[in-house]
Design an enzyme around this catalytic site. Structure first.
Site, short mmCIF file in Angstrom:
data_model
loop_
_atom_site.label_atom_id
_atom_site.label_comp_id
_atom_site.label_asym_id
_atom_site.label_seq_id
_atom_site.Cartn_x
_atom_site.Cartn_y
_atom_site.Cartn_z
N SER A 139 -55.48 -45.43 19.42
CA SER A 139 -56.71 -45.55 18.63
C SER A 139 -56.51 -46.43 17.40
O SER A 139 -55.42 -46.51 16.84
CB SER A 139 -57.18 -44.18 18.16
OG SER A 139 -57.35 -43.33 19.24
N GLU A 254 -54.36 -36.91 30.40
CA GLU A 254 -54.62 -36.27 29.12
C GLU A 254 -55.65 -35.14 29.17
O GLU A 254 -55.37 -34.05 28.69
CB GLU A 254 -55.05 -37.33 28.10
CG GLU A 254 -54.87 -36.86 26.67
CD GLU A 254 -55.06 -37.98 25.65
OE1 GLU A 254 -55.51 -39.07 26.03
OE2 GLU A 254 -54.76 -37.74 24.48
N GLU A 378 -68.76 -35.77 23.88
CA GLU A 378 -69.83 -36.64 24.39
C GLU A 378 -69.29 -37.58 25.46
O GLU A 378 -69.94 -37.80 26.49
CB GLU A 378 -70.44 -37.45 23.24
CG GLU A 378 -71.23 -36.63 22.22
CD GLU A 378 -70.35 -35.84 21.25
OE1 GLU A 378 -69.13 -36.12 21.16
OE2 GLU A 378 -70.88 -34.93 20.59
C1 LIG Z 1 -56.56 -34.11 16.45
C2 LIG Z 1 -56.60 -35.50 16.96
C3 LIG Z 1 -55.46 -36.10 17.44
C4 LIG Z 1 -55.47 -37.42 17.88
N1 LIG Z 1 -54.30 -37.97 18.30
C5 LIG Z 1 -54.29 -39.27 18.69
C6 LIG Z 1 -53.06 -39.92 19.04
O1 LIG Z 1 -51.98 -39.31 19.00
N2 LIG Z 1 -53.09 -41.21 19.41
C7 LIG Z 1 -54.25 -41.92 19.48
O2 LIG Z 1 -54.20 -43.07 19.84
N3 LIG Z 1 -55.45 -41.34 19.14
C8 LIG Z 1 -55.48 -40.04 18.74
N4 LIG Z 1 -56.69 -39.45 18.37
C9 LIG Z 1 -57.88 -40.27 18.35
C10 LIG Z 1 -58.94 -39.87 19.36
O3 LIG Z 1 -58.58 -40.26 20.66
C11 LIG Z 1 -60.24 -40.52 18.89
O4 LIG Z 1 -60.56 -39.95 17.64
C12 LIG Z 1 -61.38 -40.30 19.83
O5 LIG Z 1 -61.17 -40.96 21.05
C13 LIG Z 1 -62.71 -40.73 19.21
O6 LIG Z 1 -62.65 -41.98 18.63
P1 LIG Z 1 -63.21 -42.25 17.14
O7 LIG Z 1 -62.56 -41.24 16.27
O8 LIG Z 1 -63.05 -43.64 16.83
O9 LIG Z 1 -64.74 -41.87 17.22
P2 LIG Z 1 -65.88 -42.81 17.81
O10 LIG Z 1 -65.49 -43.32 19.13
O11 LIG Z 1 -66.30 -43.80 16.79
O12 LIG Z 1 -67.02 -41.75 17.98
C14 LIG Z 1 -67.87 -41.32 16.91
C15 LIG Z 1 -68.97 -40.47 17.52
O13 LIG Z 1 -69.70 -41.28 18.45
C16 LIG Z 1 -69.74 -40.71 19.70
N5 LIG Z 1 -69.66 -41.73 20.75
C17 LIG Z 1 -68.85 -42.80 20.83
N6 LIG Z 1 -69.04 -43.47 21.98
C18 LIG Z 1 -69.98 -42.79 22.65
C19 LIG Z 1 -70.59 -42.95 23.91
N7 LIG Z 1 -70.27 -43.94 24.74
N8 LIG Z 1 -71.51 -42.04 24.27
C20 LIG Z 1 -71.84 -41.02 23.45
N9 LIG Z 1 -71.31 -40.81 22.26
C21 LIG Z 1 -70.37 -41.68 21.87
C22 LIG Z 1 -68.50 -39.83 19.75
O14 LIG Z 1 -68.63 -38.79 20.70
C23 LIG Z 1 -68.42 -39.32 18.32
O15 LIG Z 1 -69.22 -38.19 18.17
C24 LIG Z 1 -56.68 -38.16 17.89
C25 LIG Z 1 -57.84 -37.54 17.41
C26 LIG Z 1 -57.81 -36.24 16.94
C27 LIG Z 1 -59.07 -35.64 16.42
#
Ligand SMILES: Cc1cc2nc3c(=O)[nH]c(=O)nc-3n(C[C@H](O)[C@H](O)[C@H](O)COP(=O)(O)OP(=O)(O)OC[C@H]3O[C@@H](n4cnc5c(N)ncnc54)[C@H](O)[C@@H]3O)c2cc1C
Lengths: 412, 376
Positions: A139, A254, A378
């Protein structure tokens, strides 16, 4: 579970149980060390990580880590059945390898499936033994759910790639020795076609790890900055520009893992005693909510049993990973909320003033672990709609467009 | 029920699905809803004579097929899917189940073969003003032994109460409480001293009646005053069969909603590509997988100590889940979902009536709470 073990399964179960009894203490409850570090200090967290690492090593040396992995890679060469039996038995003991099994099952299959012979030789054994720990550098600020939008650059310079960019939410990066990194190697190609999967030593110059404090107050994840970091081309896993295929191998593991994880951490049935202790059990609304939390937890358990049973009987599992993941996330949230609400105003407290050292407060604040980590609710609902039910995808603005021409959050 | 059926069971299900889609298409469902008896006598007798369905859960020596709860759930699921109006649930599941568990062997020999060959039977348990499907609702007193089992009182929302010829009535000994002191009586209708009155049901595919007892003579099944535990077992098995019936309906409305979400276009795209719709479908899918798993778990635990708890878990979940699925199906269909002509409301009504039947979700959650408390 209803089914009874075959003689070989029973024999394996006995072996596992005897081994666990010799190496671990039985689970007691909310105060177990395996529930997580008590204090949110870097020292306590590092100590907890070490303890998890130690258990991973004990487990490996006992022959119970990576049970299904082929012997030629150092696994036990066992069956999924044995893996399940091991998990069922280990759940009764106050032990955990914490984050490691998840990280191992992200990294291992990617290496075995896409890595070179040398890479497998070099990395797999220390990975399994917890001697070298790995974080997932996927990410980024502009690439979350839309993971293929990563923009961390890796530019070729002779036999090396020079990496520049930023990763985000990297769990346990501050404790890890290596990382799997997704980087953009070709911005002219459409976004899925210009990504390379790199194996990166976290100790090399130019990598800076800055812990981020979560709402719980712990340093669960990090920002990781790359400034002119030089990575040998030999550390490409899979092919250059074809890293998305490798990433997909890791992601496929995952959600299923998250939904089926053995992280039970106490059960809803214990909420009854809890409500009694707090004088709330006669309240019909409390009884309703505890029962509802219990129903949710049992449904998840039934599905997990079905999945395991399918494996034990050699059938294709008929339970979907996203369904499991959503149920898991929602049932642990519900349990946490009920547990905290039972305390009434005592639930306002934290730290040493709170019951069970704020176990329930922390669990409520931990919702994002299931609802965001490993793909958001989502995004998993989209997956069920599209993959399972065959509903149409949304129109996309990023197909067949060169990555460099795509819109980003900052451009609006 | 999609979960692990043996080859024979899958074949059985397919046969039933074909049979009901041929004999009871939606037009017939609607026609039968408007009749007083509420079922098609010729389909009902084909079900008994050619398919042997009314005998599915009974032993061969009682004229049955000797199958278990698994097969009963398959039949219930297909009836629920096609919304077949018929007295199967009242007759085979409820009355048949009570006879199996409560009656003496001689009584079973007398009555079960009749049910298996298509006689309509029912169970009268709930009473007016109580409104709950459990023991607390039973107030009607067990008549003194000298009194020829003459029953007095009123039983309410009796399934198929105007068409049943074999009627089982639950009473309690004066002063007893809960599941203690219960007796089950058997009488043959029509009979002097018992007047059935048809009620207007919200779900017209399930006929309901109020039975007024004014000295009707009856016989006690099994031992008087001791029916409680066996009655509970019978009702718990009926719960699981009811859940299977609900899941049958749920699968149908879910398929119908998903099909519509795939084919209906607005704004130049299928409505299923809108997340508000897609996520509704995903949520029903999650509920459905949970419901199937709960039924399988309960079914597999039949006869064990955990069975009552698992039956309640299944009902607590299915009650909410089926109802939600039918509401979402109406919503996903937009305006057409609201029409009388469209079948969505038939399933909505059925889901509502199934929520109450044998106890609603709150009642089963309370029972779960009591079970947990006993183990705390
Ligand atoms: C506890 C924790 C551990 C993590 N560990 C890791 C790790 O070790 N390595 C790593 O690489 N990542 C890690 N992550 C990251 C995680 O994979 C991302 O936070 C997650 O995929 C969401 O991405 P974002 O935070 O950018 O949110 P966004 O993608 O920006 O999403 C924001 C909001 O928009 C919604 N949204 C986005 N796209 C869509 C869609 N197509 N349809 C509907 N709704 C949508 C989402 O559901 C969310 O509510 C971790 C996250 C957490 C919370």
């Amino acid at each position: 579970m209803q089914r009874s073990d075959t003689p070989e399964q029973a024999e394996f179960r006995t072996e596992v149980r005897e081994w666990l009894e010799a190496h671990a203490e039985p689970r007691k409850g909310e105060g177990d060390w395996s529930n997580g570090p008590r204090e949110h200090t870097p020292e306590a967290e590092a100590a907890y990580f070490e303890r998890c690492r130690e258990w991973q090593r004990t487990r490996f040396d006992g022959g119970f880590a990576c049970i299904t992995w082929p012997e030629k890679y150092g696994g036990r060469g066992g069956t999924p059945v044995q893996e399940i039996i091991y998990g069922q038995e280990e759940a009764h003991f106050d032990v955990t390898a914490g984050f490691l099994p998840a990280s191992i099952s992200l990294v291992g299959p990617a290496l075995m499936r896409h890595g070179s012979v040398e890479q497998c030789k070099r990395y797999l054994r220390p990975l399994m033994r917890g001697e070298e720990t790995w974080c997932q550098l996927f990410s980024e600020p502009d690439a979350g759910s839309d993971l293929a939008a990563v923009r961390t650059r890796a530019e070729r310079d002779g036999d090396e790639f020079v990496v520049n960019g930023q990763k985000l939410w990297t769990t346990s990066a501050q404790h890890c020795d290596y990382g799997i990194l997704l980087a953009r190697t070709n911005a002219e190609a459409p976004k899925h076609a210009g990504i390379t999967f790199l194996l990166v030593d976290m100790k090399i110059p130019g990598i800076e790890v800055r812990p981020l404090i979560t709402m719980k107050g712990d340093r669960h994840f990090n920002e990781v900055f790359f400034t002119d970091v030089r990575v040998d081309v030999a550390n490409v896993c899979g092919e250059i520009d074809r890293g998305w295929a490798v990433a997909k191998t890791t992601l496929a593991n995952e959600s299923m893992m998250i939904g089926t994880g053995t992280q039970t951490q106490g059960t809803t049935a214990s909420l009854v005693q809890y409500a009694m202790d707090h004088g709330r059990w006669e309240d019909p609304l409390v009884r309703q909510r505890v029962a509802e939390a219990y129903v949710q937890e049992r449904l998840l358990g039934f599905l997990r049993d079905r999945l395991q049973e399918a494996v034990l009987e050699g059938r294709m599992p008929d339970v979907d990973g996203s369904v499991m993941k959503i149920l898991w996330s929602e049932s642990r949230t519900l349990r946490a909320e009920v547990g905290l609400d039972i305390q009434g105003t005592d639930g306002l407290l934290a730290g040493d003033d709170a019951f069970d050292h704020a176990y329930w407060q922390q669990l409520v604040l931990d919702r994002s672990m299931g609802s965001v980590g490993g793909g958001t609710l989502e995004v998993h609902r989209n997956g069920i709609g599209e993959r399972v039910l065959g509903l149409a995808r949304e129109p996309r603005a990023d197909r067949d467009v060169a990555f460099r021409d795509l819109k980003t959050s900052t451009e609006g | 029920m999609a979960f692990i059926l043996s080859e024979e069971q899958a074949e059985f299900r397919d046969t039933l699905r074909r049979f009901f889609s041929e004999t009871t298409p939606s037009d017939d469902v609607r026609r039968l809803m408007d009749t007083a008896e509420g079922y098609d006598a010729s389909v009902w007798s084909t079900m008994a004579e050619e398919l042997g369905l009314q005998g599915v859960p009974f032993d061969e020596r009682h004229g049955g097929q000797g199958f278990g709860l698994d097969e009963l759930c398959i039949v219930a699921g297909e009836l629920g899917r096609a919304l077949v109006p018929c007295p199967y649930f009242a007759s085979v599941v409820l009355a048949g189940g009570v006879l199996k568990h409560v009656a003496s062997e001689a009584q079973r020999e007398a009555l079960l073969p009749r049910i298996a060959s298509g006689a309509v039977a029912t169970l009268a348990l709930v009473e007016p003003g109580q409104g709950r499907w459990d023991a607390t609702s039973i107030r009607m007193e067990t008549p003194p032994e000298a009194d020829d089992g003459r029953l007095t009182g009123i039983k309410d929302v009796v399934l198929d109460g105007t068409t049943a010829e074999i009627i089982l009535v639950v009473t309690r000994s004066p002063g007893s409480r809960g599941w203690e002191g219960l007796s089950v009586h058997w009488l043959e209708a029509p009979i002097e001293g018992m007047q059935p009155k048809a009620l207007q049901p919200m779900d017209a595919t399930r006929k309901l009646a109020r039975l007024h007892f004014n000295g009707a003579r009856s016989q006690v099944l099994g031992q008087p005053g001791e029916a409680g535990p066996a009655l509970q077992v019978a009702l718990d098995e009926a719960l699981v069969a009811l859940c299977a019936e609900m899941v049958g309906g749920m699968e149908f409305v879910h398929e119908s909603a998903v099909d519509y979400a795939r084919s209906r276009h607005q704004f130049g795209r299928p409505i299923g590509s809108f997340q508000a719709i897609k996520h509704k479908c995903a949520d029903v899918q999650i509920d459905l997988e949970g419901a199937r798993a709960a039924i399988c778990a309960a079914r597999d635990a039949a006869g064990s100590d955990e069975f009552p708890l698992l039956a309640s878990i299944a009902k607590a979940h299915c009650s909410d889940a089926y109802y939600r699925a039918t509401q979402e199906n109406v919503q996903i269909h937009g305006g057409v979902g609201f029409t009388w002509e469209y079948d969505a409301h038939l399933y909505l009504r059925r889901a509502k009536s199934s929520q109450q039947l044998l106890g609603d979700a709150d009642q089963h959650r309370e029972r779960i709470a009591r079970t947990l408390e006993a183990h705390a």
